[in-house]
Design a protein around this motif. Structure first.
Motif, mmCIF file in Angstrom:
data_model
loop_
_atom_site.group_PDB
_atom_site.id
_atom_site.type_symbol
_atom_site.label_atom_id
_atom_site.label_comp_id
_atom_site.label_asym_id
_atom_site.label_seq_id
_atom_site.Cartn_x
_atom_site.Cartn_y
_atom_site.Cartn_z
ATOM 1 N N PRO A 92 0.809 -1.230 0.000
ATOM 2 C CA PRO A 92 0.000 0.000 0.000
ATOM 3 C C PRO A 92 0.837 1.272 0.000
ATOM 4 N N TRP A 93 1.848 1.350 0.866
ATOM 5 C CA TRP A 93 2.616 2.603 0.908
ATOM 6 C C TRP A 93 3.523 2.745 -0.308
ATOM 7 N N LEU A 94 4.014 1.629 -0.855
ATOM 8 C CA LEU A 94 4.790 1.721 -2.083
ATOM 9 C C LEU A 94 3.930 2.240 -3.236
ATOM 10 N N ILE A 95 2.701 1.748 -3.311
ATOM 11 C CA ILE A 95 1.787 2.210 -4.356
ATOM 12 C C ILE A 95 1.460 3.678 -4.166
ATOM 13 N N ALA A 96 1.202 4.078 -2.925
ATOM 14 C CA ALA A 96 0.886 5.484 -2.651
ATOM 15 C C ALA A 96 2.055 6.390 -3.024
ATOM 16 N N LEU A 97 3.271 5.895 -2.883
ATOM 17 C CA LEU A 97 4.457 6.693 -3.192
ATOM 18 C C LEU A 97 4.871 6.597 -4.661
ATOM 19 N N ARG A 98 4.040 5.986 -5.495
ATOM 20 C CA ARG A 98 4.254 5.918 -6.941
ATOM 21 C C ARG A 98 5.436 5.026 -7.320
ATOM 22 N N ALA A 99 5.642 3.968 -6.553
ATOM 23 C CA ALA A 99 6.776 3.072 -6.807
ATOM 24 C C ALA A 99 6.598 2.321 -8.127
ATOM 25 N N GLN A 100 7.727 2.062 -8.783
ATOM 26 C CA GLN A 100 7.778 1.242 -9.983
ATOM 27 C C GLN A 100 8.502 -0.058 -9.639
ATOM 28 N N ILE A 101 8.035 -1.160 -10.208
ATOM 29 C CA ILE A 101 8.705 -2.442 -10.016
ATOM 30 C C ILE A 101 9.544 -2.736 -11.257
ATOM 31 N N VAL A 102 10.779 -3.187 -11.029
ATOM 32 C CA VAL A 102 11.714 -3.472 -12.120
ATOM 33 C C VAL A 102 11.785 -4.983 -12.301
ATOM 34 N N LYS B 110 -1.937 -13.735 -8.470
ATOM 35 C CA LYS B 110 -1.568 -13.720 -9.872
ATOM 36 C C LYS B 110 -0.926 -12.390 -10.198
ATOM 37 N N THR B 111 0.258 -12.442 -10.816
ATOM 38 C CA THR B 111 0.998 -11.222 -11.108
ATOM 39 C C THR B 111 1.308 -11.138 -12.606
ATOM 40 N N ALA B 112 1.929 -10.042 -12.997
ATOM 41 C CA ALA B 112 2.259 -9.799 -14.404
ATOM 42 C C ALA B 112 3.573 -10.430 -14.816
ATOM 43 N N LEU B 113 4.196 -11.223 -13.962
ATOM 44 C CA LEU B 113 5.460 -11.867 -14.310
ATOM 45 C C LEU B 113 5.283 -12.782 -15.517
ATOM 46 N N GLU B 114 6.203 -12.696 -16.455
ATOM 47 C CA GLU B 114 6.213 -13.582 -17.600
ATOM 48 C C GLU B 114 7.133 -14.768 -17.327
ATOM 49 N N VAL B 115 7.038 -15.785 -18.152
ATOM 50 C CA VAL B 115 7.875 -16.977 -17.988
ATOM 51 C C VAL B 115 9.352 -16.572 -18.054
ATOM 52 N N GLY B 116 10.124 -17.039 -17.085
ATOM 53 C CA GLY B 116 11.547 -16.736 -17.052
ATOM 54 C C GLY B 116 11.887 -15.362 -16.516
ATOM 55 N N GLU B 117 10.906 -14.653 -15.989
ATOM 56 C CA GLU B 117 11.117 -13.293 -15.492
ATOM 57 C C GLU B 117 11.148 -13.295 -13.968
ATOM 58 N N PHE B 118 11.845 -12.315 -13.389
ATOM 59 C CA PHE B 118 11.894 -12.197 -11.935
ATOM 60 C C PHE B 118 11.969 -10.726 -11.544
ATOM 61 N N VAL B 119 11.690 -10.447 -10.290
ATOM 62 C CA VAL B 119 11.747 -9.082 -9.777
ATOM 63 C C VAL B 119 13.199 -8.734 -9.481
ATOM 64 N N GLN B 120 13.688 -7.655 -10.084
ATOM 65 C CA GLN B 120 15.064 -7.221 -9.832
ATOM 66 C C GLN B 120 15.121 -6.141 -8.759
ATOM 67 N N GLY B 121 14.115 -5.266 -8.690
ATOM 68 C CA GLY B 121 14.161 -4.213 -7.689
ATOM 69 C C GLY B 121 12.953 -3.307 -7.751
ATOM 70 N N ALA C 178 18.462 -10.553 -20.479
ATOM 71 C CA ALA C 178 19.094 -9.232 -20.456
ATOM 72 C C ALA C 178 18.067 -8.105 -20.544
ATOM 73 N N ARG C 179 16.788 -8.466 -20.719
ATOM 74 C CA ARG C 179 15.754 -7.457 -20.897
ATOM 75 C C ARG C 179 15.237 -6.953 -19.565
ATOM 76 N N LEU C 180 15.117 -5.634 -19.422
ATOM 77 C CA LEU C 180 14.529 -5.014 -18.248
ATOM 78 C C LEU C 180 13.243 -4.307 -18.648
ATOM 79 N N ARG C 181 12.262 -4.382 -17.810
ATOM 80 C CA ARG C 181 11.053 -3.576 -17.988
ATOM 81 C C ARG C 181 10.565 -3.147 -16.619
ATOM 82 N N GLN C 182 9.847 -2.054 -16.573
ATOM 83 C CA GLN C 182 9.299 -1.592 -15.303
ATOM 84 C C GLN C 182 7.875 -1.112 -15.510
ATOM 85 N N MET C 183 7.124 -1.143 -14.439
ATOM 86 C CA MET C 183 5.721 -0.755 -14.470
ATOM 87 C C MET C 183 5.316 -0.230 -13.103
ATOM 88 N N PRO C 184 4.238 0.543 -13.029
ATOM 89 C CA PRO C 184 3.720 0.938 -11.723
ATOM 90 C C PRO C 184 3.412 -0.311 -10.899
#
Length: 503
Positions: A317-327, A348-359, A332-338
């Motif tokens: 909740p507080w990360l969302i309120a502070l406009r945090a982005q997930i990386v 259920k999350t937006a993670l794709e096959v072979g993807e992980f949270v970097q930061g 080698a591909r990076l993407r980020q989203m609110p």
């Protein structure tokens, strides 16, 4: 990766384990394999602290870092490259008690003694920290460090007395130099690939290695702090045939300011993450202390809390309120989203096959923003939230709301923004009427469930009342200080007033 045994320092010597399940806990290893029964088993879920041990490892600068953790939910292969200390390590070879032990004896801090080893290990960590700084711990530090240790018979007063007294005895030095050199030698072994009877455990050391493993084994389970997965093992007896451990990837522990944002790597420990966050967001102070216990925060990660998608996680909740982005990373591909877009449905999350949270990336622009976060639970400390709320509003010079971000946990199947409430607040003057309209709009945003933690009506009413509390603390005219709305502060004031009246 070349397969090899698990290697760590124990009793001052290098140890190897190569015939043990990957899901064997450190506590099971201690009590059943090497017969070190000083460490006790209580809850087997990281709540009571009877199993507390100390881990030593090298940080990114090559310095020794020590942290107290719950051995009942830490898996044995995660010890690779670390040093393990238990209560048996405290006393000197000739039997002379360590100052922490002597203080516990002299302050009468033990009765049945079952919880005592865990308390000693937690206090030893506090002792070493303040010994290095040549300081004395405060009462708040003592309370925080002991938050993960449950005592059922002695009571906490003599335990706190022992903590206050332990630095009064002749100093006992800890040989950090030798341990550091031993750990450096272990690091030369490189990343871990360990197998046992159909189970596989990988512990990569770089982001590139982790990304490759994730691509090669998309069905493997990522393991971070083990504060969640550890319970799958001890309580649910799940089969976990392949684990990829993120704890040895140095890049994932990185916490740094990047321009106008704070970057927190996915494997950064909760205690480290909150230490950094409090420099920019002091409003997180109370939540930091109520977010699990000290040893859990010494093991759990902010990235893990975010990645698992729990609807009652306190970070989101507080990360969302502070406009945090997930990386996110995939190869080698990076993407980020609110962050709010990462959660699609329950678990259920937006993670794709072979993807992980970097930061995570958190904007540091605080100008004109007013921010608060609140947690409601049956117990004040170490309890799962019934409702967790976070609010951020940006006011213009006239006191009108330019932007409003309202987020809740425990109110829906995912952490969720209250879009109807935000629309009601947007563009309005931040006053009593606007707050009341926002409270009413929450009925459009949420239809919460009833469960063992709270009923649906309670959740909705609490969510509305927390928004009103936020208004009282942040209104342009005569805002109330936090202590004026804190039940514990008010209770102390009432007691003091009552005592003065009797006098």
């Amino acid at each position: 990766m070349k397969k090899r045994a698990i290697r760590f320092i124990f009793r001052g010597q290098p140890q190897e384990v190569q015939h043990s399940p990957t899901t064997r806990t450190i506590l099971q290893y201690l009590r059943e394999d090497v017969r070190c029964t000083g460490t006790k088993e209580g809850c087997a879920e990281g709540d009571c602290g009877a199993c507390t041990v100390m881990l030593g490892e090298l940080d990114e600068h090559g310095h020794l870092a020590l942290r107290a953790v719950n051995s009942c939910i830490q898996l044995l292969p995660t010890l690779d490259g670390k040093a393990l200390y238990t209560v048996e390590d405290l006393a000197a070879a000739d039997g002379t008690l360590h100052p922490v032990q002597q203080a516990m004896m002299d302050a009468h801090g033990a009765q049945c003694g079952f919880c005592t080893p865990g308390f000693l290990m937690s206090l030893w960590g506090l002792y070493l920290r303040h010994q290095a700084q040549a300081t004395i711990p405060t009462r708040q530090e003592i309370d925080d460090v002991l938050s993960g240790n449950l005592c059922r018979c002695t009571g906490y007063r003599p335990l706190i007395d022992a903590a206050l007294r332990m630095h009064q005895y002749p100093c006992t030095e800890f040989d950090q130099t030798t341990v550091t050199e031993q750990l450096k030698a272990l690091q030369a072994a490189g990343p871990l690939a360990y197998e046992y009877q159909g189970q596989t455990f990988h512990a990569p050391q770089t982001l590139t290695e982790l990304a490759q493993l994730r691509a090669d084994y998309p069905a493997a389970r990522l393991l971070a702090g083990s504060t969640d997965i550890g319970l799958w093992v001890t309580r649910q007896f799940r089969e976990l045939p392949h684990l990829i451990y993120t704890g040895r990837v140095a890049e994932l522990h990185r916490i740094e300011q990047q321009g106008s944002e704070l970057y927190i790597g996915a494997a950064a420990l909760l205690n480290h993450a909150y230490d950094a966050l409090l420099e920019y967001f002091p409003e997180l102070h109370e939540l930091r202390h109520r977010f699990a216990s000290y040893p859990i925060r010494n093991a759990g990660t902010l990235g893990g809390n975010v990645a698992n998608g729990s609807p009652i996680g306190d970070s989101m909740p507080w990360l969302i309120a502070l406009r945090a982005q997930i990386v996110l990373r995939q190869g080698a591909r990076l993407r980020q989203m609110p962050l709010e877009d990462y959660y699609l449905a329950y678990q259920k999350t937006a993670l794709e096959v072979g993807e992980f949270v970097q930061g995570l990336l958190i904007p540091l622009d605080r100008e004109h923003w007013r921010f608060r976060t609140y947690k409601l639970s049956k117990r004040h400390d170490q309890d799962i939230s019934a409702v967790c709320a976070a609010y951020a509003v940006k006011l213009d010079a006239q006191g009108n709301i330019e932007q409003a971000r309202v987020a809740y946990g425990g109110m829906a199947a995912t952490p969720k923004r209250a879009h109807a409430c935000e629309a009601t607040l947007q563009g309005q003057h931040w006053n009593e009427a606007t707050a009341q309209f926002g409270m009413q709009a929450l009925e459009q945003d949420f239809q919460p469930l009833s469960d063992m933690r709270a009923s649906a009506p309670y959740r909705l009413l609490s969510a509305q009342n927390l928004l009103y509390r936020f208004y009282l603390e942040t209104r342009p005219d005569a805002p109330l200080a936090a202590h004026q709305l804190n039940v514990f502060s008010l209770a102390k004031q009432n007691v003091s007033f009552h005592q003065e009246g009797q006098a």
